[in-house]
Design a protein around this motif. Structure first.
Motif, PDB file in Angstrom:
ATOM      1  N   MET A   1       0.414  -1.078  -0.254  1.00  0.00           N
ATOM      2  CA  MET A   1       0.464  -0.265  -0.224  1.00  0.00           C
ATOM      3  C   MET A   1       0.797   1.320  -0.196  1.00  0.00           C
ATOM      4  SD  MET A   1      -3.161  -0.793   2.611  1.00  0.00           S
ATOM      5  CE  MET A   1      -3.728  -2.327   2.492  1.00  0.00           C
ATOM      6  N   THR A   2       0.343   2.598  -0.626  1.00  0.00           N
ATOM      7  CA  THR A   2       1.513   3.207  -0.413  1.00  0.00           C
ATOM      8  C   THR A   2       0.831   4.373   0.745  1.00  0.00           C
ATOM      9  OG1 THR A   2      -0.919   4.667  -1.488  1.00  0.00           O
ATOM     10  CG2 THR A   2       0.512   3.696  -3.000  1.00  0.00           C
ATOM     11  N   PRO A   3       1.782   5.518   1.015  1.00  0.00           N
ATOM     12  CA  PRO A   3       1.344   6.400   2.786  1.00  0.00           C
ATOM     13  C   PRO A   3       0.127   6.643   2.421  1.00  0.00           C
ATOM     14  CG  PRO A   3       3.702   6.384   1.599  1.00  0.00           C
ATOM     15  CD  PRO A   3       3.073   5.831   0.354  1.00  0.00           C
ATOM     16  N   THR A   4      -0.512   7.183   0.899  1.00  0.00           N
ATOM     17  CA  THR A   4      -1.447   7.201   0.659  1.00  0.00           C
ATOM     18  C   THR A   4      -2.799   7.042   0.201  1.00  0.00           C
ATOM     19  OG1 THR A   4      -0.773   8.959  -0.821  1.00  0.00           O
ATOM     20  CG2 THR A   4      -0.684   9.938   0.959  1.00  0.00           C
ATOM     21  N   PHE A   5      -2.560   5.576   0.770  1.00  0.00           N
ATOM     22  CA  PHE A   5      -3.530   5.046  -0.182  1.00  0.00           C
ATOM     23  C   PHE A   5      -4.743   5.291   0.440  1.00  0.00           C
ATOM     24  CE2 PHE A   5      -2.972   2.378   4.114  1.00  0.00           C
ATOM     25  CZ  PHE A   5      -4.387   2.001   4.913  1.00  0.00           C
ATOM     26  N   LEU A   6      -5.571   5.743   1.378  1.00  0.00           N
ATOM     27  CA  LEU A   6      -6.979   6.060   1.650  1.00  0.00           C
ATOM     28  C   LEU A   6      -6.907   7.476   1.146  1.00  0.00           C
ATOM     29  CD1 LEU A   6      -7.196   5.287   5.287  1.00  0.00           C
ATOM     30  CD2 LEU A   6      -7.448   3.847   3.493  1.00  0.00           C
ATOM     31  N   GLU A   7      -6.387   8.225   0.435  1.00  0.00           N
ATOM     32  CA  GLU A   7      -6.822   9.243  -0.399  1.00  0.00           C
ATOM     33  C   GLU A   7      -8.065   9.276  -0.892  1.00  0.00           C
ATOM     34  OE1 GLU A   7      -4.617  13.117  -3.482  1.00  0.00           O
ATOM     35  OE2 GLU A   7      -3.423  10.984  -3.114  1.00  0.00           O
ATOM     36  N   GLY A   8      -9.117  10.385  -1.191  1.00  0.00           N
ATOM     37  CA  GLY A   8     -10.232  10.363  -1.533  1.00  0.00           C
ATOM     38  C   GLY A   8     -11.646  10.055  -0.588  1.00  0.00           C
ATOM     39  N   LYS A   9     -10.996   9.058   0.522  1.00  0.00           N
ATOM     40  CA  LYS A   9     -11.773   8.869   1.025  1.00  0.00           C
ATOM     41  C   LYS A   9     -11.784  10.060   2.545  1.00  0.00           C
ATOM     42  CE  LYS A   9     -11.837   4.299  -0.671  1.00  0.00           C
ATOM     43  NZ  LYS A   9     -12.852   3.665  -1.436  1.00  0.00           N
ATOM     44  N   HIS A  10     -13.521   9.541   3.245  1.00  0.00           N
ATOM     45  CA  HIS A  10     -13.316  10.404   4.261  1.00  0.00           C
ATOM     46  C   HIS A  10     -13.918   9.637   5.848  1.00  0.00           C
ATOM     47  CE1 HIS A  10     -17.417  13.387   5.752  1.00  0.00           C
ATOM     48  NE2 HIS A  10     -16.197  13.588   7.066  1.00  0.00           N
ATOM     49  N   ALA A  11     -13.701   9.583   6.612  1.00  0.00           N
ATOM     50  CA  ALA A  11     -13.281   8.905   8.113  1.00  0.00           C
ATOM     51  C   ALA A  11     -13.820   9.415   9.188  1.00  0.00           C
ATOM     52  CB  ALA A  11     -11.589   8.180   8.350  1.00  0.00           C
ATOM     53  N   LEU A  12     -14.522   9.342   9.598  1.00  0.00           N
ATOM     54  CA  LEU A  12     -14.998   9.555  10.527  1.00  0.00           C
ATOM     55  C   LEU A  12     -14.436   9.614  12.276  1.00  0.00           C
ATOM     56  CD1 LEU A  12     -17.562  11.740  12.307  1.00  0.00           C
ATOM     57  CD2 LEU A  12     -19.255   9.785  11.873  1.00  0.00           C
ATOM     58  N   VAL A  13     -14.134  10.150  12.352  1.00  0.00           N
ATOM     59  CA  VAL A  13     -13.826   9.330  14.279  1.00  0.00           C
ATOM     60  C   VAL A  13     -14.517  10.081  14.921  1.00  0.00           C
ATOM     61  CG1 VAL A  13     -11.818   8.767  15.738  1.00  0.00           C
ATOM     62  CG2 VAL A  13     -11.572   9.487  13.303  1.00  0.00           C
ATOM     63  N   THR A  14     -14.833   9.378  15.987  1.00  0.00           N
ATOM     64  CA  THR A  14     -15.894   9.442  17.376  1.00  0.00           C
ATOM     65  C   THR A  14     -14.932   9.882  18.195  1.00  0.00           C
ATOM     66  OG1 THR A  14     -16.835   7.622  18.384  1.00  0.00           O
ATOM     67  CG2 THR A  14     -17.940   9.070  16.106  1.00  0.00           C
ATOM     68  N   GLY A  15     -14.915  10.883  19.043  1.00  0.00           N
ATOM     69  CA  GLY A  15     -14.416  10.422  20.703  1.00  0.00           C
ATOM     70  C   GLY A  15     -12.539  11.223  20.092  1.00  0.00           C
ATOM     71  N   ALA A  16     -12.327  11.992  19.582  1.00  0.00           N
ATOM     72  CA  ALA A  16     -11.150  12.370  18.917  1.00  0.00           C
ATOM     73  C   ALA A  16     -10.652  13.207  19.436  1.00  0.00           C
ATOM     74  CB  ALA A  16     -11.950  12.877  17.172  1.00  0.00           C
ATOM     75  N   SER A  17     -10.954  13.432  20.765  1.00  0.00           N
ATOM     76  CA  SER A  17     -10.258  14.850  21.047  1.00  0.00           C
ATOM     77  C   SER A  17      -9.207  15.097  21.804  1.00  0.00           C
ATOM     78  CB  SER A  17     -11.170  15.836  21.909  1.00  0.00           C
ATOM     79  OG  SER A  17     -11.990  15.003  23.609  1.00  0.00           O
ATOM     80  N   SER A  18      -8.904  13.122  21.808  1.00  0.00           N
ATOM     81  CA  SER A  18      -7.818  12.480  23.267  1.00  0.00           C
ATOM     82  C   SER A  18      -7.770  11.568  22.636  1.00  0.00           C
ATOM     83  CB  SER A  18      -8.347  13.548  24.598  1.00  0.00           C
ATOM     84  OG  SER A  18      -8.982  12.376  24.695  1.00  0.00           O
ATOM     85  N   GLY A  19      -6.492  11.326  23.357  1.00  0.00           N
ATOM     86  CA  GLY A  19      -6.707   9.402  23.929  1.00  0.00           C
ATOM     87  C   GLY A  19      -6.636   8.986  22.591  1.00  0.00           C
ATOM     88  N   LEU A  20      -6.662   7.534  22.373  1.00  0.00           N
ATOM     89  CA  LEU A  20      -7.039   6.271  21.041  1.00  0.00           C
ATOM     90  C   LEU A  20      -8.012   7.443  20.294  1.00  0.00           C
ATOM     91  CD1 LEU A  20      -8.251   2.786  22.516  1.00  0.00           C
ATOM     92  CD2 LEU A  20      -5.659   4.262  21.820  1.00  0.00           C
ATOM     93  N   GLY A  21      -9.270   8.029  19.502  1.00  0.00           N
ATOM     94  CA  GLY A  21      -9.202   8.326  19.354  1.00  0.00           C
ATOM     95  C   GLY A  21      -8.100   9.781  18.161  1.00  0.00           C
ATOM     96  N   TRP A  22      -7.889  10.492  19.265  1.00  0.00           N
ATOM     97  CA  TRP A  22      -7.208  11.692  18.635  1.00  0.00           C
ATOM     98  C   TRP A  22      -5.580  10.935  17.396  1.00  0.00           C
ATOM     99  CZ3 TRP A  22      -6.248  17.100  20.834  1.00  0.00           C
ATOM    100  CH2 TRP A  22      -4.740  17.724  19.867  1.00  0.00           C
ATOM    101  N   GLN A  23      -4.978   9.941  18.021  1.00  0.00           N
ATOM    102  CA  GLN A  23      -3.961   9.043  17.038  1.00  0.00           C
ATOM    103  C   GLN A  23      -5.130   8.708  15.773  1.00  0.00           C
ATOM    104  OE1 GLN A  23      -0.625   8.855  17.216  1.00  0.00           O
ATOM    105  NE2 GLN A  23      -0.874   7.472  15.530  1.00  0.00           N
TER     106      GLN A  23
END
Length: 254
Positions: A1-23
């Motif tokens: 896989m290329t480093p940008t293999f998710l290019e063009g995709k839209h990901a939604l991450v919940t609980g993103a303000s800290s911890g695992l979600g941030w990463q």
């Protein structure tokens, strides 16, 4: 896989303000995805958005309270207006309430179950409704815990909620596979975050570490590999899988 293999995709991450979600948000953005970062408080989300933008990523902060279905619906709608249909959901919001089972309050029990189980379902439902409508399928990644399969003492509501998330993952995989939606999950072991760092440096924390198979706890980055597997084309024939990333804790048994 290329480093940008998710290019063009839209990901939604919940609980993103800290911890695992941030990463998780950073990892997906570095892989090329546009990322909607959601949490109840947007102050830290703005900081995360700036970090993502510093390496030319694109991030959209949005307020979402997973205990409020209207808030979920509004956040998903805002995310799709800004960045287009969601292709990847990382269903990560979670809380715990340490207490002996005989004395846990109804308020604490409800908070954990409403956030971790009920909230996770309605976030998945809102995103799946959009994925079904657009007809392109997608990836839903539910973040459960080793607590789905083993007891964490004095953490009854958390254990129950994560067992629910695991079973939910299997049920949704069965129902939504026909729509080309792969629903999989991650069961992290003990991971160091800003919230628990002090505990792992305390004497009780150090004693627990010495009882673990690898005599260590993980960092959020240890979940990057499995996250990218489940978010990308490498998991196109995976549906209903729960993957332990716990340094052997589950294999050790109870």
């Amino acid at each position: 896989m290329t480093p940008t293999f998710l290019e063009g995709k839209h990901a939604l991450v919940t609980g993103a303000s800290s911890g695992l979600g941030w990463q998780f948000a950073l990892t997906l953005a570095r892989a090329g995805a546009k990322v909607t970062i959601a949490a109840r408080s947007t102050d830290k989300l703005e900081e995360l958005a700036k970090e993502i933008e510093s390496f030319d990523g694109r991030a959209f902060p949005v307020r979402m309270d997973v205990c409020d279905n209207l808030s979920i619906q509004e956040a998903v709608a805002a995310a799709e207006t800004e960045l287009g249909p969601v292709n990847i959901l990382v269903n990560n919001s979670g809380v715990s309430a340490l207490s002996p089972s005989e004395s846990i309050s109804e308020e604490d029990f409800d908070k954990v179950m409403d956030t971790n189980a009920k909230g996770a379902f309605f976030v998945a439902q809102a995103v799946a409704q959009s994925m079904i409508k657009h007809g392109h399928g997608g990836k839903i990644i539910n973040i459960a815990s080793v607590a789905a399969n083993r007891v964490l003492r004095q953490n009854i509501a958390y254990c129950m909620s994560k067992a629910a998330v695991q079973h939910m993952t299997l049920a949704l995989a069965d129902e939504w596979g026909r729509y080309k939606i792969q629903v999989n999950g991650i069961n992290p072991g003990y991971i160091v975050t800003g919230i628990n760092r002090d505990y792992w440096e305390s004497e009780p924390g150090k004693k627990l570490i010495q009882k673990l198979p690898g005599r260590r706890v993980g960092d959020p980055e240890h979940l990057d590999g499995v996250l990218l597997l489940l978010a990308g084309p490498g998991s196109d024939f995976m549906n209903g899988s729960m993957i332990e990333v716990d340094d052997g804790l589950t294999a050790r048994g109870f």
